[in-house]
Design a protein around this motif. Structure first.
Motif, PDB file in Angstrom:
ATOM      1  N   GLY A 102       1.017  -1.381   0.174  1.00 20.21           N
ATOM      2  CA  GLY A 102      -0.053  -0.087   0.021  1.00 20.21           C
ATOM      3  C   GLY A 102       1.036   1.179   0.004  1.00 20.21           C
ATOM      4  N   TYR A 103       2.065   1.096   0.607  1.00 21.55           N
ATOM      5  CA  TYR A 103       2.849   2.336   0.658  1.00 21.55           C
ATOM      6  C   TYR A 103       3.721   2.558  -0.491  1.00 21.55           C
ATOM      7  CZ  TYR A 103       2.590   3.197   5.736  1.00 21.55           C
ATOM      8  OH  TYR A 103       2.064   3.600   7.162  1.00 21.55           O
ATOM      9  N   LEU A 115       3.993   5.533  -5.615  1.00 21.02           N
ATOM     10  CA  LEU A 115       4.535   5.571  -6.982  1.00 21.02           C
ATOM     11  C   LEU A 115       3.068   6.041  -7.908  1.00 21.02           C
ATOM     12  CD1 LEU A 115       6.045   1.868  -7.420  1.00 21.02           C
ATOM     13  CD2 LEU A 115       7.019   4.196  -7.503  1.00 21.02           C
ATOM     14  N   ALA A 116       1.866   5.868  -7.488  1.00 20.13           N
ATOM     15  CA  ALA A 116       0.793   6.004  -8.357  1.00 20.13           C
ATOM     16  C   ALA A 116       0.472   7.735  -8.841  1.00 20.13           C
ATOM     17  CB  ALA A 116      -0.520   5.859  -7.654  1.00 20.13           C
ATOM     18  N   PRO A 117       0.787   8.414  -8.024  1.00 18.93           N
ATOM     19  CA  PRO A 117       0.926   9.911  -8.312  1.00 18.93           C
ATOM     20  C   PRO A 117       1.668  10.078  -9.584  1.00 18.93           C
ATOM     21  CG  PRO A 117       0.614   9.816  -6.136  1.00 18.93           C
ATOM     22  CD  PRO A 117       1.003   8.524  -6.394  1.00 18.93           C
ATOM     23  N   SER A 119      -4.940   0.559   3.489  1.00 24.18           N
ATOM     24  CA  SER A 119      -3.680   0.931   3.963  1.00 24.18           C
ATOM     25  C   SER A 119      -3.075   2.351   3.379  1.00 24.18           C
ATOM     26  CB  SER A 119      -2.711  -0.212   3.930  1.00 24.18           C
ATOM     27  OG  SER A 119      -2.304  -0.327   2.588  1.00 24.18           O
ATOM     28  N   THR A 120      -3.732   2.481   2.372  1.00 22.55           N
ATOM     29  CA  THR A 120      -2.939   3.790   1.468  1.00 22.55           C
ATOM     30  C   THR A 120      -3.968   5.015   2.012  1.00 22.55           C
ATOM     31  OG1 THR A 120      -4.712   3.530  -0.463  1.00 22.55           O
ATOM     32  CG2 THR A 120      -2.537   2.365  -0.455  1.00 22.55           C
ATOM     33  N   GLY A 121      -5.101   4.717   2.690  1.00 23.57           N
ATOM     34  CA  GLY A 121      -5.982   5.936   3.162  1.00 23.57           C
ATOM     35  C   GLY A 121      -5.416   7.035   3.678  1.00 23.57           C
ATOM     36  N   ALA A 122      -4.478   6.702   4.889  1.00 25.74           N
ATOM     37  CA  ALA A 122      -4.116   8.154   5.550  1.00 25.74           C
ATOM     38  C   ALA A 122      -3.017   8.876   4.824  1.00 25.74           C
ATOM     39  CB  ALA A 122      -3.539   7.653   7.143  1.00 25.74           C
ATOM     40  N   PRO A 123      -1.866   8.138   4.292  1.00 26.99           N
ATOM     41  CA  PRO A 123      -1.141   9.024   3.483  1.00 26.99           C
ATOM     42  C   PRO A 123      -1.665   9.552   2.202  1.00 26.99           C
ATOM     43  CG  PRO A 123      -0.626   6.578   3.184  1.00 26.99           C
ATOM     44  CD  PRO A 123      -1.636   6.861   4.301  1.00 26.99           C
ATOM     45  N   MET A 124      -2.484   8.889   1.497  1.00 24.21           N
ATOM     46  CA  MET A 124      -3.105   9.487   0.313  1.00 24.21           C
ATOM     47  C   MET A 124      -4.034  10.539   0.680  1.00 24.21           C
ATOM     48  SD  MET A 124      -3.160   8.235  -2.698  1.00 24.21           S
ATOM     49  CE  MET A 124      -3.185   6.477  -2.777  1.00 24.21           C
ATOM     50  N   PHE A 148      11.412   7.397   4.366  1.00 27.60           N
ATOM     51  CA  PHE A 148      11.558   6.915   5.723  1.00 27.60           C
ATOM     52  C   PHE A 148      10.115   5.858   6.135  1.00 27.60           C
ATOM     53  CE2 PHE A 148      10.038   7.831  10.180  1.00 27.60           C
ATOM     54  CZ  PHE A 148      11.134   7.447  10.781  1.00 27.60           C
ATOM     55  N   GLN A 149       9.065   6.105   5.419  1.00 26.17           N
ATOM     56  CA  GLN A 149       8.044   5.421   5.553  1.00 26.17           C
ATOM     57  C   GLN A 149       8.262   4.049   5.112  1.00 26.17           C
ATOM     58  OE1 GLN A 149       4.639   7.701   3.979  1.00 26.17           O
ATOM     59  NE2 GLN A 149       4.125   8.504   6.035  1.00 26.17           N
TER      60      GLN A 149
END
Length: 731
Positions: free
Chosen positions: A52-53, A58-60, A118-123, A324-325
């Motif tokens: 997810g991280y 990478l997606a953007p 799992s991608t929700g918070a950073p996205m 870092f993440q």
């Protein structure tokens, strides 16, 4: 706008951490209810989090900042097709290691949904900054609150109140609401003007990045190590899964909210003392009681705080937040993979837990030196307004202590040699392993004061020496647990985890004498004496082989069938004990989970069915449910009796069985006793169920057996519902 983003982040984080114990709980009945299940699930979740991280990073850049929100919402909409979460139609292999099957089952039914959660918070943080330029820290706080609230709510509220099917429906509704909230956030992010160009981040130095990985690896591995250590004795259920995970998550929340300073010697010294003490209590024969369980959790909390604190303190060395993440996620996944996938194939004991304790000693940040006399003099003069350089002689240059010396290698070798001598000496086989570990540890502590490397290497040397224990005849480890056979004081013992599961005198004269739980005067001995003649010409079924000692009560006219989960237990019983060879009645062993093997054995109609299936001191919960009892009744003849072994140090199972008896309209009698054993008196408790009191023979009038008051019992457990929290012995 901020409120909408905050609510989406809060709900997404709650769902992310609620789904983990929920799907693991759903898999429990399919995998024999063993501690290895949770470790395998966690390594899957950690790898999915890493994926997810990677997607969020990478997606953007691959599809563009404006197109990425629409892509993400489309993927979320597709993931709705996987609801409600269920493992119906998936059947594990009949025997062997289930690790691969669990990972495949999770990948098929949970992976897409979990990766997207799992991608929700950073996205969402990224979209908020793009759409409004607002500070994303409120979203980080919402993520932390949602995660911890869901983790604690599952074992304390959801599991005791709702069956699994209802939990899945609640999750489905919550996930659909989450998708709608993310879609609203994505619309605002897509409509926003392109963000200003951002200066490319500098790369993170390779050595720094790998140190981040190591600092993330140790707490992750230690979390699974302490979970395995505790659940081996107490049981595999959500509360014991969630508490270490909540501590792990809380340590992140605390240290990243306010990065701590490097630990002072006043902090480091007590911590290292706790490491040594808990290292000692990982000895094979040390059973876990509540105070000891709390001490293990305290050590884990302290380690997570110190190492995650070092991560927070050194985060500015990272080239970018994403780098870092990724290092944290990669280190966490490595820790999970080490414990769940590699360690069971490398070690015959839960060696990974004390081994990672030693690694933690190496990684704890060095404490700053305490002020010496010169420092105190300078501080006093400055407080008086005097320049120290004008009054005091020039300070001689400080010489830092050497990072390595020959003694750092020689001391661990010497301590390891002492431990080998204690474990290999014939006269020491009668001495408990706690004592044989304790003496080298005392020597090491005095020889390693102020030398972190020396202490860590010494711990590893002592750990390696423990594998040379002369009293150990056989040691093995499977998906279902850790097993050991040893010879102590003229007795051969079989231990599963820390619990004695069978023994036999080595002398020819006493070899056929049943003892401990199965002694003639024990409750099950009384059952066999009361029912024995009536079982002639009938069959006896036993769920759980142990070493086959119950066969000492068999009569030639009976036929016995053992239903054993782990083929390794059968190998040990055949190779190291003679109960099977010396049996007076014909017997067979059927391997595989008892629920499945009994269901396949449609012709079975046992006169007596004995439930004695333990994994260490933890009973598989799926064997004490309404559906399980219905199967047992179908596999007993009309006059059949069902006997449950409910002896347990940590949970009160007699009430669970009594509730099942009330639910099925059966008679329940409970017998308590203290059985003679070479280990000393052993308390033992059994509950027998029958359709009619006359089927129990002399037991129905035996004063040692009392009628269980089923009216006062709680709700009967089912495959969908259990409440282990309500039966824990809090002492």
């Amino acid at each position: 706008m901020l409120r909408r983003y905050t609510l989406a982040t809060l709900l997404g984080s709650a769902l992310l951490f609620a789904v983990q114990p929920m799907v693991a709980r759903a898999l429990l009945p399919l995998t024999g209810g063993v501690p290895a299940l949770w470790n395998t699930c966690v390594v899957f979740f950690q790898c999915a989090l890493l994926a997810g991280y990677g997607y969020a990073h990478l997606a953007p850049s691959l599809v563009g900042e404006r197109a990425q929100p629409a892509l993400h919402v489309a993927l979320l909409a597709l993931s709705l097709l996987s609801l409600p979460l269920s493992f119906a139609g998936l059947a594990p292999p009949p025997d062997g290691d289930l690790t691969g099957w669990i990972l495949v089952a999770l990948a098929l039914r949970v992976a897409p949904l979990f990766v997207l959660l799992s991608t929700g918070a950073p996205m969402l943080q990224r979209w908020l900054v793009r759409a409004s330029g607002a500070d994303p820290r409120p979203l980080l706080a919402a993520s932390n609150v949602g995660s911890l609230a869901a983790l604690l709510a599952y074992p304390l509220v959801l599991e005791p109140l709702l069956p699994l099917a209802a939990q899945a429906r609640v999750f489905s509704v919550g996930y659909a609401l989450y998708v709608a909230l993310v879609a609203l956030a994505a619309w605002s992010a897509r409509a926003a003007a392109p963000s200003a160009p951002v200066e490319p981040a500098r790369p993170t130095p390779r050595a720094v990045w790998w140190r981040f990985v190591a600092l993330a690896f140790v707490p992750s591995s230690l979390m699974l190590g302490v979970t395995t250590h505790l659940s081996t004795d107490v049981g595999s259920f959500p509360l014991l899964w969630v508490v270490p995970l909540a501590i792990y998550l809380a340590s992140f929340v605390v240290v990243f909210a306010r990065p701590p300073e490097a630990p002072s010697p006043r902090v480091a010294a007590p911590y290292l003392s706790l490491v040594v003490m808990m290292f000692l209590f990982t000895a094979p024969q040390v059973a876990t009681r509540l105070p000891l369980a709390v001490a293990h959790l305290c050590l884990f909390a302290a380690t997570a705080y110190l190492l995650h604190g070092e991560l927070a303190r050194t985060r500015p060395l990272a080239g970018s937040v994403t780098s870092f993440q990724l290092a944290l996620a990669f280190g966490g996944a490595l820790g999970g993979a080490f414990n769940a996938l590699l360690a069971p194939r490398l070690f015959v004991r839960v060696t990974e837990y004390p081994l990672v304790m030693a690694l933690a000693v190496l990684l704890i940040p060095e404490a700053p030196a305490l002020p010496d006399k010169r420092d105190r003099e300078e501080a006093f003069l400055r407080a008086m307004g005097v320049d120290p350089d004008a009054v005091l002689a020039p300070r001689p240059p400080r010489r830092p202590p050497p990072r390595w010396s020959a003694a750092d290698a020689l001391v661990p070798l010497a301590v390891g040699a002492l431990a080998v001598a204690l474990f290999r000496a014939p006269e020491m086989t009668r001495t408990p392993s706690l004592v044989r570990l304790g003496l080298p540890l005392m020597v090491l502590v005095f020889a390693a004061i102020g030398r972190r490397v020396r202490l860590a290497l010494g711990l590893i040397a002592i750990l390696a020496a423990g594998r040379l224990d002369r009293s150990v005849v056989d040691a093995s480890r499977t998906f279902y647990g850790v097993m050991r056979v040893d010879d102590v004081r003229g007795v051969r013992r079989f231990l599963h985890g820390t619990t004695l599961h069978g023994l036999q005198y080595l002398s020819e004269k006493r070899r056929g004498e049943p003892v401990a739980y199965y002694a003639p005067g024990s409750p099950i001995g009384q059952v066999m004496a009361a029912l024995g003649p009536s079982l002639d010409g009938r069959t006896v079924g036993v769920v759980g082989l142990g070493v086959g000692m119950l066969l000492a009560h068999a009569r030639p006219a009976q036929r016995w069938t053992f239903y054993e989960l782990d083929p390794e237990v059968e190998r040990i019983a055949r190779r190291h004990f003679t109960w099977l060879r010396d049996a007076r009645a014909p017997w067979t062993v059927v391997t595989g989970d008892a629920r499945r093997t009994l269901a396949r054995d449609r012709a079975a109609r046992h006169g007596l069915l004995v439930l004695d299936a333990f994994s260490s001191d933890a009973i598989p919960t799926h064997l004490v449910t309404r559906e399980a009892l219905s199967l047992y009744l179908a596999r007993t003849d009309p006059r059949g009796v069902i006997a449950f072994h409910v002896t347990n140090r940590h949970v009160a199972l007699d009430g669970v069985v009594a509730a099942l008896a009330r639910d099925a309209g059966l008679i329940a009698l409970m017998g308590r006793g203290t059985a003679a054993s070479p280990e000393g008196p052993i308390p033992t408790t059994w509950v027998v169920l029958a359709r009619d009191p006359s089927h129990l023979g002399a037991l129905s009038s035996d004063p040692r057996w009392r009628r269980v008051d089923t009216a006062a019992t709680s709700r009967a457990w089912t495959d969908d519902f259990s409440n282990v929290l309500g039966i824990l012995r809090w002492r």
